[in-house]
Design an enzyme around this catalytic site. Structure first.
Site, PDB file in Angstrom:
ATOM      1  N   GLU A 184       0.796  -1.238  -0.020  1.00 39.56           N
ATOM      2  CA  GLU A 184      -0.067   0.244   0.024  1.00 39.56           C
ATOM      3  C   GLU A 184       1.004   1.223  -0.024  1.00 39.56           C
ATOM      4  OE1 GLU A 184      -2.932   0.007  -1.206  1.00 39.56           O
ATOM      5  OE2 GLU A 184      -3.736  -1.544   0.483  1.00 39.56           O
ATOM      6  N   TYR A 241      -3.214  12.143   0.509  1.00 39.92           N
ATOM      7  CA  TYR A 241      -2.488  11.264  -0.392  1.00 39.92           C
ATOM      8  C   TYR A 241      -1.158  12.215  -1.024  1.00 39.92           C
ATOM      9  CZ  TYR A 241      -2.124   8.075  -4.445  1.00 39.92           C
ATOM     10  OH  TYR A 241      -1.539   7.196  -5.072  1.00 39.92           O
ATOM     11  N   ALA A 292     -15.501   3.454  -2.690  1.00 39.60           N
ATOM     12  CA  ALA A 292     -15.181   2.434  -1.806  1.00 39.60           C
ATOM     13  C   ALA A 292     -13.643   2.231  -1.689  1.00 39.60           C
ATOM     14  CB  ALA A 292     -16.094   1.187  -1.670  1.00 39.60           C
ATOM     15  N   ASP A 312      -3.892   0.660  -9.685  1.00 41.16           N
ATOM     16  CA  ASP A 312      -5.139   0.429 -10.092  1.00 41.16           C
ATOM     17  C   ASP A 312      -5.481   0.226 -11.380  1.00 41.16           C
ATOM     18  OD1 ASP A 312      -5.131   1.254  -7.487  1.00 41.16           O
ATOM     19  OD2 ASP A 312      -6.146   3.017  -7.686  1.00 41.16           O
TER      20      ASP A 312
END
Ligand code: GLA
Length: 378
Positions: A33, A218, A120, A169
């Site tokens: 992550e 972020y 989400a 992603d």
């Protein structure tokens, strides 16, 4: 099911059959992550929730697309793209970047639908981007290169939509294989399909909380990581081993914590890929738990709800490991359990989380699915 539904809808809007149906999946990150924008390693997998587009080419440069979920339609001309707001910007952004990369695009009529919960942290936007890229590629005769299309989609999101995401992603949505996680080197974009251990379920636990400040936090984390790399004299934190990091000096306490997460997380991804290969689920679960602690304490991107749902999961005796997944501050956690225990685990975590937080979790027991693909269709 989706194929029939979307075909019918296309017919009712355009009074013709679609020529193609494409789909691109959302993703859940198993481990790794905030490592992607540090040139590091990630291990996501595509989930069995996706965005579908049914389309037919046009003879001009117009794109007309109806969102079945939002119940709105949008149209634009490929030769005069301008920025606006809303869902169609993801589609325009991909069209813009494909053309900027030199591809000649054909217009199309389309309907779009999806079943990835929005906001989400399961990459519904990357799925829209990759489905769009595949739609254009299919009708414009562009050879599909997953890494290249992922990069174009990421640029659409960075430069057109204005979200400063990494490459994970889009690569997960573009290049995944059914039954496998995607072990990806975010510096070279080299990847391997890593088969998931037999009889193991990946369970997504949605806290049902969403945080507004994700973007600014972020970007702040990205800046702190860049500062650490600069001070340590490397191109990116990927270039620092755990041993080197422990011996290093010159970072402020805060930046040191941020960097420690990245350096140790990269090591955890490499070990997780080995553990998966060896079907060592116990170790894999321990790495999940360690990743969560590092995201919570060093990178500080978890939230109360995420910590609560992860604790509820870890307290279940059938759970191998659990961690928050995605950017953080809200959204989902991911847990590993034996397939035969998955249903009971889902119920137990939902009940415990409700009691602890007062919130209703959504739980998805998911399968690793194929990346962006043309749906077989006559
Ligand atoms: C978001 C970004 C990804 C990645 C993750 C954190 O999902 O889009 O590029 O940085 O956060 O791992």
């Amino acid at each position: 099911m989706k194929t029939q539904m979307i075909e019918k809808s296309f017919f009712s809007y355009f009074n013709a059959k679609p020529k193609f149906i494409v789909r691109a999946p959302g993703r859940v990150n198993l481990i790794g992550e905030h490592t992607d924008y540090n040139d590091g390693f990630v291990l996501p997998m595509a989930i069995d929730r996706a965005v579908w587009i049914a389309l037919a080419p046009r003879t001009d440069s117009t794109v007309r697309i109806r969102s079945l979920d939002l119940e709105v339609e949008a149209a634009f001309d490929l030769h005069s793209l301008s920025k606006d707001n809303g869902w169609v910007e993801y589609i325009k952004g991909v069209a813009y970047q494909l053309q900027k990369a030199g591809y000649e695009l054909k217009g199309f009529d389309a309907v779009m639908t999806g079943d990835i919960p929005r906001g989400a942290g399961l990459s519904s936007s990357a799925a829209v981007e990759l489905a769009t890229a595949l739609a254009f590629a299919t009708i414009s005769g562009i050879t599909w290169n997953a890494a290249q299309m992922a990069k174009i989609s990421q640029k659409a999101e960075n430069e057109w939509v204005g979200v400063n995401c990494g490459i994970m992603d889009q690569m997960a949505s573009a290049a995944s294989k059914a039954g496998c996680a995607l072990f990806l080197d975010c510096r070279t974009l080299e990847f391997q399909h890593a088969p998931l251990p037999q009889n193991i379920s990946v369970v997504i636990l949605d806290t049902s909380t969403r945080r507004g400040l994700v973007d600014s936090a972020y970007n702040e984390r990205r800046n702190q990581c860049e500062e650490a790399a600069r001070k340590l004299g490397v191109k990116a934190l990927r270039d620092v081993s755990v041993e080197e990091f422990e011996k290093s000096s010159g970072l402020s306490d805060l930046v040191k914590k941020r960097a420690r997460h990245i350096v140790t997380e990269n090591a955890r991804v490499l070990e997780a890929a080995q553990a998966m290969k060896a079907e060592n689920i116990i170790r894999l679960g321990q790495l999940f738990n360690a990743s969560h602690a590092s995201l919570r304490d060093d990178f500080e991107v978890s939230s109360e709800a995420l910590n609560q749902i992860v604790e509820c999961a870890q307290e279940q005796p059938t759970c191998y490991g659990a961690r928050m997944t995605g950017a953080g501050f809200g959204g989902c956690a991911v847990a590993l359990v034996a397939e035969e225990n998955a249903q009971k685990f889902a119920q137990a975590v939902s009940a415990a989380y409700k009691q602890r937080s007062g919130l209703d979790a959504a739980v998805y027991i998911c399968k690793a699915s194929e990346g962006a693909s043309l749906v077989k269709y006559e």
